[in-house]
Design an enzyme around this catalytic site. Structure first.
Site, PDB file in Angstrom:
ATOM      1  N   SER A 141       0.920  -1.233  -0.159  1.00 10.16           N
ATOM      2  CA  SER A 141      -0.116   0.028   0.052  1.00 10.16           C
ATOM      3  C   SER A 141       0.895   1.205  -0.192  1.00 10.16           C
ATOM      4  CB  SER A 141      -0.773   0.049   1.268  1.00 10.16           C
ATOM      5  OG  SER A 141      -1.535  -1.318   1.248  1.00 10.16           O
ATOM      6  N   ARG A 142       1.869   1.206  -0.621  1.00 11.79           N
ATOM      7  CA  ARG A 142       3.082   2.340  -0.707  1.00 11.79           C
ATOM      8  C   ARG A 142       3.283   2.812   0.704  1.00 11.79           C
ATOM      9  NH1 ARG A 142       0.379   3.047  -5.818  1.00 11.79           N
ATOM     10  NH2 ARG A 142       1.914   2.743  -7.266  1.00 11.79           N
ATOM     11  N   LEU A 143       3.167   2.095   1.752  1.00 10.09           N
ATOM     12  CA  LEU A 143       3.545   2.321   3.064  1.00 10.09           C
ATOM     13  C   LEU A 143       5.048   1.888   3.209  1.00 10.09           C
ATOM     14  CD1 LEU A 143       2.469   3.923   5.424  1.00 10.09           C
ATOM     15  CD2 LEU A 143       1.915   1.622   6.519  1.00 10.09           C
TER      16      LEU A 143
END
Ligand SMILES: Cc1cc2nc3c(=O)[nH]c(=O)nc-3n(C[C@H](O)[C@H](O)[C@H](O)COP(=O)(O)O)c2cc1C
Length: 207
Positions: free
Chosen positions: A185-187
């Site tokens: 999640s692009r974390l």
């Protein structure tokens, strides 16, 4: 289509206290990852007029003193580093979903060090480096190829080709590192190393 790229998680406790050793671990992973050119890195310089410029060069070694690459000393990038030795490097290893950024100060290698690497280069590459004034205009490719042919008579295959004073290495002495890895999640996860008395501090950064 959205692709959620991700690398394996890194436990901060497993990060090496020495960023050069951590770089070594990641570079070894990159070498085994199928990346065609794991040694390729972006080199950003800034001209005397403040104009930034970035290009790919090949990393040819690293140790406690810094990261090395070789180039033409009469190139635009060398002119930039002459007036402003502060540079930035970036590796991006696509199969690993990882990036390393390095800021540092570039200095020329001693010619004796450059000669050791020069002698490992293929014969043709050494002659090409002699005839080329990197990034200067040229009318035809044949023009340079002919100059190489002429030079081959002076320095046949197997002979010692002297290191020209227009070519050699630079070493970037690092002042900051950032290790980046893609997470779900692009974390994404990022670890920044800054110099402190006797070593480096590590700060985890938000994506
Ligand atoms: C994969 C790749 C590797 C390269 N490696 C080098 C290198 O190690 N040294 C170099 O001088 N140029 C290398 N180049 C060419 C540079 O990107 C650049 O075009 C050239 O050095 C001129 O840059 P300048 O005009 O900014 O000085 C490479 C280019 C590519 C695409």
């Amino acid at each position: 289509m959205t692709i959620d790229y991700q690398a394996d998680a890194v436990d901060p406790g497993e990060l090496d206290e020495d960023p050069i050793l951590e770089l070594g671990k990641w570079y070894e992973m990159a070498r085994g990852s199928g990346d065609m050119l794991p040694e390729a890195m972006s080199l950003a310089t800034v001209s005397s007029g403040g104009v930034p410029s970035v290009r790919i060069v090949l990393m040819r070694g690293f140790d406690a003193r810094g990261v090395e690459f070789f180039t033409s000393y009469d190139s635009p990038k060398a002119a930039d580093m002459q007036v402003n030795p502060k540079v930035s490097l970036a590796f991006h290893w696509k199969p690993l979903y990882r990036q390393i950024r390095i800021e540092g100060t570039a200095a020329r290698l001693d010619p004796t060090e450059s000669k050791i690497y020069w002698d490992t280069r293929p014969h043709g590459s050494r002659l090409a480096a002699i005839v080329s004034t990197q990034s200067a205009p040229v009318d035809t490719w044949e023009e340079l190829a002919n100059q190489v042919t002429v030079l081959e008579k002076e320095y046949p295959e197997g002979s010692d080709v002297p290191l020209p004073d227009t070519w050699g290495g630079f070493r970037v002495a690092p002042t900051r590192f950032e290790f980046w890895l893609s997470r779900p999640s692009r974390l994404h996860d990022r670890f920044q190393y800054d110099p402190v008395e006797g070593g480096w501090s590590i700060t985890r950064l938000q994506p």
